[in-house]
Every structure is written in structure tokens, then in C-alpha cells.
Design an enzyme around this catalytic site. Structure first.
Site, PDB file in Angstrom:
ATOM      1  CB  THR A   6      20.755  63.456  43.570  1.00 17.46           C
ATOM      2  OG1 THR A   6      21.004  62.273  42.810  1.00 17.46           O
ATOM      3  CG2 THR A   6      21.615  63.459  44.802  1.00 17.46           C
TER       4      THR A   6
ATOM      5  N   GLY B  61      16.318  66.935  43.844  1.00 19.46           N
ATOM      6  CA  GLY B  61      14.913  67.082  44.227  1.00 19.46           C
ATOM      7  C   GLY B  61      14.632  66.442  45.570  1.00 19.46           C
TER       8      GLY B  61
ATOM      9  CE  LYS C 231      24.068  72.823  36.126  1.00 21.81           C
ATOM     10  NZ  LYS C 231      24.533  71.754  36.996  1.00 21.81           N
TER      11      LYS C 231
ATOM     12  N   GLY D 262      27.130  74.630  42.353  1.00 21.28           N
ATOM     13  CA  GLY D 262      26.439  73.952  43.454  1.00 21.28           C
ATOM     14  C   GLY D 262      26.146  74.826  44.648  1.00 21.28           C
TER      15      GLY D 262
ATOM     16  CE  LYS E  97      28.016  73.632  36.546  1.00 22.65           C
ATOM     17  NZ  LYS E  97      28.928  72.626  37.149  1.00 22.65           N
TER      18      LYS E  97
END
Lengths: 428, 428
Positions: free
Chosen positions: B14, B16, B107, B136, B207
């Protein structure tokens, strides 16, 4: 360790003193993050003797900021004098001419001379940065010009003047008049020397014009910002808006439409449940909308010693790290003059009017709106003691022209007391 | 126009595909902002034939991402394969060894190998950037490492896994059980192939560990993050918390205390009226607290094609512009190993227990709490039909040790049915 980055700080007001304090207290932290020591060589301000709660005797003193800007032992001019022209502009131009980078918090100077200064900096091979000029401590210039650089920007909007938001929220929570809170804000020192800069929406308009330039690759066009202040907002409208599920904010909006670049700074109604609608006190909030990222919301302190100094340090550390960015996110010579466009797209509006309490009054008002092609989304008439009845109307999206036609025709109905109030409702 | 920046994209899922789309659609915009064209030379993915809704025939194809990373006509490896080890790590190491910059959204890889990779990149003189790895589309890595670089960071906290927030808010609004919503999320494709990465708090823990490293100049220490997932959160607790003015969030918190670096990712109660408490659906929110800037709140989409691709492009454009930053905000060799510290500072807690409905039950529970030195801020017992009465208690700030003593002693009272539920209340 590489050579230190040598600063000349012009202007030692709240922000200037705040910057000096951070550089004194956090020297090790700044050197670690910047990759080199950040030092102050010389400072300049109007009065040398004033106590600013910070020791300055380790730095050379210059009475003339232009002389400061030209010093061979200064790498970066930190311009914190303020004012669109005068010594701030003179010092900035002198620094650029002398091949020095410039960090400024001066929104007025950039709103009026941003394009010329950015071009001068570019051809001199220096950088001119202004994170602190917009929304204080919120890193919104960085978020927009770097973080969202891969986006076609759809809209930039936000509350960018903390004083106005303080006044509006204080009116609401205290049930106070604009004048009462204005006086309170003046006593608290929240207002600029010339308060119209704040409450007239000019300061916030400066900020919007700078963000619009970054967002759309256009030359700063502050004169094209449609500005309306909060002076005419009454507690009645704040309470009525709340009752209808909205809050009134001094909202800046910049967006590119088929007609051109729309820039407006004016009181708007926003849904009380939206992030902007929940914003309290002097906090700032900027909403960035991009075609890829969707909606990003940034919130924080828009003014004050610490937050503004934090933003100044962000630009200084970028320079220490060797980051060399264009002032408005792309080479100044590639920025195009925007075609200013009025806010023509239909929007819903909030209307408040006083109707004479007699049969058929509402019918006449509804007829005028209908004839102008305005359809009503919601309407409320309140119980009342006076001979006039307060009536609130929320319209469906309506062209401003149609609204103006209807407002002009209202007196002819003979049932509307005084001027109806009309405020745009922004979709956020 | 200077030489184009040539990308090799490894991984065409998705994100890429989203990056390829932006580069194809916004070529002019990217070149203008980046100061040079941004082009794709070659791509690599597991299956060559899969339709990804984007034309790839203009690019060379590499079956092996390592070969892609080594291509002489690739300046930047864009690593979007995912996974802490395997091909993602091999390709990243190959690119660094070949003197190429790397942009990654990975991550897991950085949480486990961030220090080694950052040091390798540094000694090779290349940059390794990861804006897309955290929250994001929210430019939080940039905001923290650059925007707040002049601050001593007080605390970093936030909701960093959209799936968990979707599940918790969906449970609340639908009055649904965890299992029901979990299944729904799976059907909607919101869950990772291994769902425990999401609901177990591991993805969010990755994260948090990355942000903590930037905030405190410490080496990434994912193993030191105290992680608890949302699997045991019941609709009863969500509703009870709401009734007491709180909402339950999977909250990550990193802060430096006298004892060392505290990193925790666990369900917490936050005031329903706070920005974090108002966060709905799959949105992410990160709160950054600095000594100078105060509190900055960043909100946006934490996942998805557009938002994540937007963050990847942010790093790519930084490189195009010549910005060369350390992976974690300062040279990797200056990052120190953190001293992991448990959350020892007293905090208020939410307790829910089922009391046998007989005289003196509450007194016994109150006595146990009192003996452990725990004082009660608020308590509620609800009307009930069953022989047991649901009781909610909000304590004043209490050391976890005291709370554990009290919980251990509860069975002895003989009036508490089952295990009491205890959830920390975070001050936000």
C-alpha cells in the site's frame, strides 16, 4: 567539535531575553543537537540599562542593530526587534548584504517585504527563516514546508491570534461584553501596543499570508487577505452560536480555487465539537489539509517567551546543522504572484435578527430569503419579553452575493429591527 | 535544474504504491519544492505480476532488494518492505555500505537495530530517515527532532496505533465486546497479519522507543518499554470510565525521571475532555512537552496509503534539498544507553471490583485500601440486580507498589468477587 555558530541578537524584549536564557541554560544540549556550539557574540536593543532578568555582560553591545548585523564575528542575525520597517528591516537587509543568515520572528516585516527579502537572501546565498513568526511554538512553518512537502495543499486554516481567542472564549465563559474583556486583556498585557493589530485581525492576517505563500508557491500577498476583526462580535452572538452547536473563532483560511487564491481572516462559526471549536484561551491551532496526508491538526501556545524562543531556536539549530532551506519552501524566484480571489464558493451562514413581534413577521423574512434563493437549514425563535423577538437562522450553503441581496432587502420587510447579523459557518 | 534525485523503491505494498503514485502525479511540484527532479530508477517487490493500480513499466525491476540497494543509478533506497530483519534489514545495510541514503517506514527494524544502523549510516556519511515509521502522516519525528530541538523534553505521550484506538472507540460507541470489534477490525483489514503487533501494543511500543531516543538523546531501547495491550479491556470498564469522566486509550508515555528513562505503552484512563480523551476512530495523536514550548499537540492519520506516503516524501524531499540530519536528532555515537526505570511516581488509579452485596463489604475494601495507604478520591456503587454490586473507585495519586499490596490483599476480605480491575489514570 566544529566551529561555534555565532549569533548576533537584535531586540531584547520578551522573546529576545527568552532566546538568550535558553542559549545560556542549554548550551550542552544545543551543541549536542546542533553538532556545534551555539554562542552569542553581540546583542543590540534600544535601552542598554533595562533589567531583562538575564546576564548580558559576556556579550558585546551594539546600539545600532545594523552595525550588529555587519559584525564579522556574527554568522547569524537573530532579528527580534519587530515592526514591518525601520531598524528591523534595515538590520535584516544589512545582514543579508553582509552574507549572514537571518532568523526572525517578524511576521509584519515578512508579510510586507517577504518576497524582496527572500530574493535578496537567495541571491546572497544566505537563508532567511521565520518559524517563530507564525503560531509561536507550534512548528507549523516546518510542518507545512517540509513535513507536507509531498502534498498538494487543499486548505490551510486556523486560529493564529491567541489574544483574540482569549477574548472570545473569556466572553463566552464569563458572559461578558467585548468591551469588558478587551479592557481585561489590556490590563493583563495581552494586547499589542496597537490593539487593532490583534483584535483587528491584522497580526493573524500576516501569519496567514506567510503560510499561504508556502502552501501554494505564491508570493506573499498580505494586501489580498480579506480581513475582518472581532470588534463587532457580541456576547449575544457567542451565546446564540453556542446554542446552535457552534463557537465563534477568528479563523484564517487560505485555499486555492479555480478563481485564484482565497485568503480570509474573519470571525467564523465552527462546530463546537471540532478541534477548532474546542480551542480555549490563548492557544493557537493550525489545520493543514493535503491531498495525500488528509487533515493534520497542530495545537500549542501561539505566543509568550518560551514558546516563541523555542521556535527561534528551531531555526537556529537548523542552520547549525547545515540545513539550507528556501524561505517559503521553494526558490523565491519560482514563487508566482497569486491571483487574489474573493470567497465565492457557497457557504452556510448564521443569521441573527430582531423581529417585531407581530403576525406574519417570520413569513416576510422567510420570503425575502426565499426570493434570494436562500434555503433555511435551521431556525429558532426564542421566548422574549421585549416587543422584538430574537430569531436565529442557519442557512444551507449560499453564495455571499445572494446573502447580501437578502440582507439589503430586509429593511423593506418593515419587521426587522436594526441590522441583521450574518456570520459565515466554516466547514472544518 | 540540477541532477535528479534517483530513488530505488523496495516494497510495493500500500505505502510503496502510494509513494510511486505521488511521484508520478506530482513530479512538477516535487521538483519545484525539492530544487531538483525526484525520479524512480528501479523498484523491487516479492511478486512482479500483482496489479498495484500503478504503472511500473518505466522502472527497472529487481527481484532482490539488496541488488536494488546496490545499483549505481540509485541515490536513495526507499525501504518499504517491513519486518525487523530479513530483506528489509539486508537491503538497508547494503544501501548504507554502498554509500546511499535510506528512507524507511520500518519501525520494527529501527526499534531493534536503530542504533547499529544509525552508526553505520553515520560512518558511511549517509542519512537514514524514518518520518513514516511513527504516527503515519503526522510529521512528529520532524517536530520533535527539529521543531523542538531547543527544548529539554519533559514528556512524550500519545496514541500511536490507530487500530487500537479504532477498537476502543468502536467498543464504546457500539456498546460492543472486545472480541466482536476485534473480528470486525479483522474483516475490515485494519489488523496486521499478526494482530498482536497491534492489540498487544508492540507496534506502538516500537514507535514510542524511537521518539524516546530523539527526545532524550538515548539509544533506542525497545526491550525496556513496559508493554501491555488492550486485549483485556472490557466494555464494562470503557463504560464505567466514561461514567467517571474518562476514556480508555492505549497510551504511550516516555519521560526521563531521576530513576532513569520511563517508557510504557499501556491502556490508561485520560480525562474525556482532554485532546487525547476526545480522539476518535483510527486517528493518532502525539503530545510533546518541552521546557520552553510547553505542550504541543499533533493530530492526524496514523496509517494508510496517502498519509504514510506523505511522510516518506517528506524525508525524500529533505534529501533532495540537501538536508543531512542525524537519524535520532544528534550523532548516533553521542547517544547514551538509557537507564530503564519503572513507573515509580505515584499516579491515580481507576479500580473496578464486584462486591458481594452484604453489610460491611465496602467497609472491608476501604479498610484494605486504607491499610495500604491509598486514599480514595471518588467512589461509586451502582444499582444492581445480581448478588454482586459493581463498585468503581478513583484513588488519589498512589505508588504502584501500594496498589499491588492492596490488590493482593483483596481476596482476604472475602467480599470481592473475582479479580479487581486496576487501570492507571494519566495526567494529560
Amino acid at each position: 567539535m566544529t566551529d561555534p555558530l555565532r549569533l548576533g541578537i537584535a531586540g531584547l524584549g520578551t522573546v529576545g531575553a527568552g532566546v538568550v536564557k535558553i542559549i545560556q541554560r542549554r548550551a550542552e544540549l544545543l551543541a549536542r543537537r546542533g553538532g556545534r556550539p551555539v554562542v552569542i557574540t553581540a546583542v543590540s536593543a534600544r535601552s542598554r540599562d533595562r533589567d531583562r532578568g538575564v546576564k548580558l555582560d559576556a556579550y558585546d553591545w551594539e546600539d545600532d542593530p545594523v552595525a550588529l548585523a555587519r559584525r564579522p564575528d556574527v554568522d547569524v542575525l537573530v532579528e527580534l526587534i519587530g515592526g514591518s520597517d525601520g531598524p528591523a528591516k534595515a538590520a535584516t537587509e544589512a545582514a543579508i548584504a553582509a552574507g549572514k543568515d537571518v532568523v526572525t520572528a517578524n511576521k509584519a516585516m515578512l508579510a510586507h517585504h517577504g518576497q524582496a527579502l527572500a530574493e535578496a537572501a537567495e541571491s546572497a546565498g544566505v537563508v532567511l527563516r521565520f518559524e517563530a513568526a507564525v503560531a509561536g511554538g507550534i512548528p507549523v512553518v516546518k510542518a507545512l514546508s517540509e513535513g507536507l512537502a509531498g502534498n498538494e495543499v487543499r486548505r490551510v486554516l486556523g486560529v493564529m491570534n491567541g489574544t483574540c481567542n482569549y477574548i472570545l472564549t473569556r466572553m463566552e465563559h464569563g458572559g461578558l461584553s467585548y468591551d469588558a474583556v478587551f479592557e481585561e486583556a489590556r490590563r493583563l498585557g495581552y494586547l499589542e501596543a496597537d490593539p487593532t493589530l490583534d483584535v483587528g485581525g491584522i497580526d493573524a492576517g500576516h501569519k496567514l499570508a506567510l503560510l499561504a505563500s508556502i502552501a501554494y508557491g505564491t508570493q506573499v500577498a498580505f494586501d489580498a487577505v480579506q480581513i475582518e476583526g472581532i470588534e463587532r462580535i457580541s456576547i449575544r452572538d457567542i451565546e446564540a452560536a453556542r446554542d446552535m452547536g457552534f463557537r465563534i473563532k477568528l479563523l484564517g483560511v487560505a485555499q486555492m480555487t479555480a478563481a485564484g487564491l482565497e485568503q480570509r481572516m474573519s470571525p467564523c462559526l465552527v462546530p463546537a465539537t471540532s478541534p477548532l471549536g474546542q480551542l480555549e484561551a490563548a492557544t493557537n491551532m493550525v489545520v493543514l489539509e493535503g491531498d495525500a496526508v488528509g487533515q493534520i491538526v497542530l495545537q500549542g501556545a501561539g505566543a509568550g517567551e518560551g514558546p516563541t524562543a523555542s521556535a527561534v531556536l528551531s531555526d537556529i539549530l537548523d542552520i547549525a546543522r547545515g540545513t539550507r532551506l528556501s524561505t517559503f519552501g521553494q526558490p523565491a524566484t519560482t514563487l508566482v504572484p497569486p491571483r487574489p480571489a474573493p470567497a465565492t464558493a457557497p457557504a452556510p451562514y448564521y443569521l441573527r435578527m430582531e423581529l417585531l413581534d407581530r403576525p406574519g413577521s417570520l413569513a416576510r423574512v422567510a420570503a425575502v430569503l426565499g426570493e434570494a434563493g436562500i434555503s433555511i437549514d435551521r431556525m429558532r425563535q426564542y421566548r422574549h419579553s421585549e416587543p422584538v423577538a430574537p430569531v436565529l437562522i442557519v442557512t444551507h450553503p449560499t453564495p455571499r452575493s445572494a446573502l447580501d441581496r437578502a440582507l439589503a432587502a430586509m429593511p423593506e420587510t418593515g419587521v426587522v429591527e436594526g441590522q441583521p447579523v450574518a456570520i459565515r459557518i466554516e466547514d472544518v
